[in-house]
Design a protein around this motif. Sequence first.
Motif, PDB file in Angstrom:
ATOM      1  N   ALA A 185       0.834  -1.206   0.000  1.00 52.96           N
ATOM      2  CA  ALA A 185       0.000   0.000   0.000  1.00 52.96           C
ATOM      3  C   ALA A 185       0.868   1.256   0.000  1.00 52.96           C
ATOM      4  O   ALA A 185       0.541   2.249  -0.668  1.00 52.96           O
ATOM      5  N   VAL A 186       1.968   1.217   0.733  1.00 49.68           N
ATOM      6  CA  VAL A 186       2.879   2.366   0.774  1.00 49.68           C
ATOM      7  C   VAL A 186       3.489   2.601  -0.606  1.00 49.68           C
ATOM      8  O   VAL A 186       3.558   3.740  -1.095  1.00 49.68           O
ATOM      9  N   LEU A 187       3.907   1.531  -1.261  1.00 48.44           N
ATOM     10  CA  LEU A 187       4.515   1.665  -2.585  1.00 48.44           C
ATOM     11  C   LEU A 187       3.500   2.153  -3.616  1.00 48.44           C
ATOM     12  O   LEU A 187       3.836   2.958  -4.493  1.00 48.44           O
ATOM     13  N   ARG A 188       2.270   1.672  -3.520  1.00 48.06           N
ATOM     14  CA  ARG A 188       1.240   2.132  -4.468  1.00 48.06           C
ATOM     15  C   ARG A 188       0.964   3.623  -4.285  1.00 48.06           C
ATOM     16  O   ARG A 188       0.782   4.357  -5.263  1.00 48.06           O
ATOM     17  N   LEU A 189       0.935   4.071  -3.030  1.00 47.92           N
ATOM     18  CA  LEU A 189       0.716   5.492  -2.784  1.00 47.92           C
ATOM     19  C   LEU A 189       1.916   6.311  -3.264  1.00 47.92           C
ATOM     20  O   LEU A 189       1.763   7.401  -3.829  1.00 47.92           O
ATOM     21  N   ALA A 190       3.130   5.788  -3.053  1.00 46.53           N
ATOM     22  CA  ALA A 190       4.331   6.466  -3.563  1.00 46.53           C
ATOM     23  C   ALA A 190       4.248   6.607  -5.083  1.00 46.53           C
ATOM     24  O   ALA A 190       4.666   7.625  -5.653  1.00 46.53           O
ATOM     25  N   ALA A 191       3.701   5.593  -5.745  1.00 49.04           N
ATOM     26  CA  ALA A 191       3.561   5.655  -7.204  1.00 49.04           C
ATOM     27  C   ALA A 191       2.614   6.771  -7.625  1.00 49.04           C
ATOM     28  O   ALA A 191       2.846   7.455  -8.626  1.00 49.04           O
ATOM     29  N   ARG A 192       1.546   6.973  -6.856  1.00 49.12           N
ATOM     30  CA  ARG A 192       0.615   8.053  -7.180  1.00 49.12           C
ATOM     31  C   ARG A 192       1.298   9.416  -7.034  1.00 49.12           C
ATOM     32  O   ARG A 192       1.107  10.319  -7.850  1.00 49.12           O
ATOM     33  N   PHE A 193       2.118   9.562  -5.993  1.00 51.42           N
ATOM     34  CA  PHE A 193       2.876  10.805  -5.829  1.00 51.42           C
ATOM     35  C   PHE A 193       3.852  10.992  -6.987  1.00 51.42           C
ATOM     36  O   PHE A 193       4.009  12.100  -7.522  1.00 51.42           O
ATOM     37  N   LEU A 220       7.449   1.836  -8.973  1.00 49.56           N
ATOM     38  CA  LEU A 220       6.946   1.776  -7.600  1.00 49.56           C
ATOM     39  C   LEU A 220       5.628   1.019  -7.535  1.00 49.56           C
ATOM     40  O   LEU A 220       5.409   0.192  -6.640  1.00 49.56           O
ATOM     41  N   ALA A 221       4.746   1.285  -8.490  1.00 47.96           N
ATOM     42  CA  ALA A 221       3.454   0.608  -8.498  1.00 47.96           C
ATOM     43  C   ALA A 221       3.628  -0.890  -8.728  1.00 47.96           C
ATOM     44  O   ALA A 221       2.950  -1.708  -8.090  1.00 47.96           O
ATOM     45  N   GLY A 222       4.535  -1.255  -9.637  1.00 40.96           N
ATOM     46  CA  GLY A 222       4.783  -2.677  -9.889  1.00 40.96           C
ATOM     47  C   GLY A 222       5.287  -3.385  -8.652  1.00 40.96           C
ATOM     48  O   GLY A 222       4.878  -4.520  -8.362  1.00 40.96           O
ATOM     49  N   ALA A 223       6.177  -2.714  -7.900  1.00 42.81           N
ATOM     50  CA  ALA A 223       6.678  -3.314  -6.661  1.00 42.81           C
ATOM     51  C   ALA A 223       5.578  -3.473  -5.634  1.00 42.81           C
ATOM     52  O   ALA A 223       5.646  -4.339  -4.763  1.00 42.81           O
ATOM     53  N   GLY A 224       4.526  -2.648  -5.762  1.00 43.57           N
ATOM     54  CA  GLY A 224       3.404  -2.749  -4.842  1.00 43.57           C
ATOM     55  C   GLY A 224       2.267  -3.589  -5.371  1.00 43.57           C
ATOM     56  O   GLY A 224       1.179  -3.620  -4.778  1.00 43.57           O
ATOM     57  N   GLY A 225       2.482  -4.280  -6.494  1.00 46.24           N
ATOM     58  CA  GLY A 225       1.462  -5.168  -7.041  1.00 46.24           C
ATOM     59  C   GLY A 225       0.360  -4.462  -7.810  1.00 46.24           C
ATOM     60  O   GLY A 225      -0.731  -5.010  -7.983  1.00 46.24           O
ATOM     61  N   ASP A 226       0.613  -3.239  -8.291  1.00 43.68           N
ATOM     62  CA  ASP A 226      -0.398  -2.459  -9.012  1.00 43.68           C
ATOM     63  C   ASP A 226       0.006  -2.360 -10.477  1.00 43.68           C
ATOM     64  O   ASP A 226       0.943  -1.641 -10.826  1.00 43.68           O
ATOM     65  N   ALA A 227      -0.710  -3.078 -11.350  1.00 41.28           N
ATOM     66  CA  ALA A 227      -0.381  -3.069 -12.781  1.00 41.28           C
ATOM     67  C   ALA A 227      -1.045  -1.914 -13.517  1.00 41.28           C
ATOM     68  O   ALA A 227      -0.672  -1.591 -14.648  1.00 41.28           O
ATOM     69  N   GLU A 228      -2.036  -1.275 -12.892  1.00 45.80           N
ATOM     70  CA  GLU A 228      -2.799  -0.217 -13.568  1.00 45.80           C
ATOM     71  C   GLU A 228      -1.904   0.940 -14.001  1.00 45.80           C
ATOM     72  O   GLU A 228      -2.097   1.521 -15.062  1.00 45.80           O
ATOM     73  N   PRO A 261      -3.917  -6.245 -21.299  1.00 49.64           N
ATOM     74  CA  PRO A 261      -4.860  -7.125 -20.602  1.00 49.64           C
ATOM     75  C   PRO A 261      -5.277  -6.552 -19.256  1.00 49.64           C
ATOM     76  O   PRO A 261      -4.477  -5.952 -18.540  1.00 49.64           O
ATOM     77  N   GLU A 262      -6.547  -6.717 -18.936  1.00 51.67           N
ATOM     78  CA  GLU A 262      -7.106  -6.318 -17.646  1.00 51.67           C
ATOM     79  C   GLU A 262      -6.921  -4.825 -17.356  1.00 51.67           C
ATOM     80  O   GLU A 262      -6.777  -4.417 -16.203  1.00 51.67           O
ATOM     81  N   THR A 263      -6.937  -4.008 -18.390  1.00 54.96           N
ATOM     82  CA  THR A 263      -6.890  -2.568 -18.178  1.00 54.96           C
ATOM     83  C   THR A 263      -8.171  -2.118 -17.495  1.00 54.96           C
ATOM     84  O   THR A 263      -9.264  -2.536 -17.870  1.00 54.96           O
ATOM     85  N   SER A 264      -8.065  -1.256 -16.492  1.00 53.72           N
ATOM     86  CA  SER A 264      -9.245  -0.802 -15.748  1.00 53.72           C
ATOM     87  C   SER A 264     -10.125   0.076 -16.633  1.00 53.72           C
ATOM     88  O   SER A 264      -9.680   0.658 -17.618  1.00 53.72           O
ATOM     89  N   LEU A 265     -11.401   0.189 -16.250  1.00 57.83           N
ATOM     90  CA  LEU A 265     -12.329   1.037 -16.993  1.00 57.83           C
ATOM     91  C   LEU A 265     -11.855   2.484 -17.006  1.00 57.83           C
ATOM     92  O   LEU A 265     -11.992   3.189 -18.003  1.00 57.83           O
ATOM     93  N   ARG A 266     -11.308   2.924 -15.881  1.00 62.81           N
ATOM     94  CA  ARG A 266     -10.822   4.298 -15.784  1.00 62.81           C
ATOM     95  C   ARG A 266      -9.724   4.568 -16.808  1.00 62.81           C
ATOM     96  O   ARG A 266      -9.776   5.558 -17.547  1.00 62.81           O
ATOM     97  N   VAL A 267      -8.740   3.687 -16.868  1.00 60.79           N
ATOM     98  CA  VAL A 267      -7.636   3.875 -17.807  1.00 60.79           C
ATOM     99  C   VAL A 267      -8.115   3.716 -19.247  1.00 60.79           C
ATOM    100  O   VAL A 267      -7.669   4.442 -20.145  1.00 60.79           O
ATOM    101  N   LEU A 268      -9.034   2.780 -19.495  1.00 57.21           N
ATOM    102  CA  LEU A 268      -9.595   2.634 -20.840  1.00 57.21           C
ATOM    103  C   LEU A 268     -10.246   3.933 -21.299  1.00 57.21           C
ATOM    104  O   LEU A 268     -10.068   4.364 -22.445  1.00 57.21           O
ATOM    105  N   GLY A 269     -10.996   4.564 -20.387  1.00 56.90           N
ATOM    106  CA  GLY A 269     -11.660   5.817 -20.730  1.00 56.90           C
ATOM    107  C   GLY A 269     -10.673   6.938 -21.000  1.00 56.90           C
ATOM    108  O   GLY A 269     -10.824   7.702 -21.964  1.00 56.90           O
ATOM    109  N   LEU A 270      -9.651   7.038 -20.155  1.00 60.63           N
ATOM    110  CA  LEU A 270      -8.648   8.090 -20.342  1.00 60.63           C
ATOM    111  C   LEU A 270      -7.823   7.852 -21.608  1.00 60.63           C
ATOM    112  O   LEU A 270      -7.454   8.801 -22.311  1.00 60.63           O
TER     113      LEU A 270
END
Length: 435
Positions: A185-193, A220-228, A261-270
């Motif tokens: 969770a920390v790494l995913r938040l770091a990725a957003r920053f 950072l997101a990949g290390a936190g398990g976030d592929a989005e 693969p498995e792209t989120s609806l949000r990213v598909l829209g953007l």
Amino acid sequence: MFGAELRRRRQDAGMTLEDLNRRVHFSKSHLSKVETGAKKPSQDLVRACDTALGADGELAALAPGTTETRAAQAEPPTADQEVWLMSMTPDGETGFAGMDRRTALSLSALTVLGAGLGGATGTSGSSQRGHTDAELALDSFRAQLGELRTMGQHMAPSMVFPIAIVQTNALRQLARTAPPAQRPAVLRLAARFAEYTGWMAQESGSDRWAQWWTDTAVSLAGAGGDAEMGEYALVRRALLTMYAHDGPQTVALAQRAQRAPETSLRVLGLAAQQEAQGHALVGDLRSCERSLERSREHLAADEVENKSGRDGDPEVLGSRHVGDPVGVTRGWCLVDLGRVEEAAELLDQECASLSQNAIRARTRFGVRRALAHALSGEVEQSCTIAIELLTAAPRMDSATVRLDLRRLHQTLARYHGHRSVRELSPRLLTALSTV
């Protein structure tokens, strides 16, 4: 080739130079010089002629390249940079960088920074206490991300950029000491920053740093398990190529993001939204409209699926400050497609609905609105809009806004004898020299 084809299509359509002048709002003498090759056509003239003659991008494809280059920022510290700030170097190492006092003062707006760092000290008395500290730190940093994004609507990106660097680095440090259960969770938040840091770098005028910080966000997101974030990085790269006026590459990057693969609806829209802007740059109206419709469908489905988690969520990808992103994007695209009267009408409606607090968004789309009116020959209305915006544009110090401000100045220069243009011109030049 462009000039010769322009003349052929104009004559085949039974138009005189005066007829074309009334449609594209360029003088007959200028059009004549473009047709004979004596003058190089601007992108605005190319798009306007393509639309007026119903060429569907075929005429625009013959125009000589007019891609604008973007100057890089990142200058070394000067003697007046008396305050030092922790930063991250391109090879991932941490260090310190000089900062002037004005930027340092902006740090005071985020008073919870120290509280967030408290969880990273590693001095907790037990594993349970450490877990609690990490959770508290995450809550603090989430609040900071929301505040930072709000600051980005009101302050120059060059002031927000170093703050975002500090917070990203602090979260990286926190991830090293956080309990294993909290680390992703920390790494995913770091990725957003890091992703937001990249956007502020682009707004400051450095595409190189924007790309580096986006890549850092993916890591950072990949290390936190976030592929989005990986798919969204393609959208961010498409945005860079869009501002460089590279339509084909913008389309290609946006389509890659949608095929993942498995792209989120949000990213598909953007991504579909960004694809539409690429199609607009190459004059493909039908593909642009299809992409916009696809974007609206994806973003609407995302709102239904994630409604409880989207309102006010600081971690959401993309802008949180535009109520109808597809609407304003369509207005933006219509300008690039040369359908400037339709663009002006739509942007009038869309800009009126933007929040008063979304100053950066109001400035960005407001300048394009002024440009649409100028290109459609509504000089007085364009000047009125520009005067309202110029109080905000210098404070925004935005490299992306500067591109349309420069375009607006060049367009209004064709009407240099107009009283409102003469009055606006010094203020517009001042804004271009300060943003």
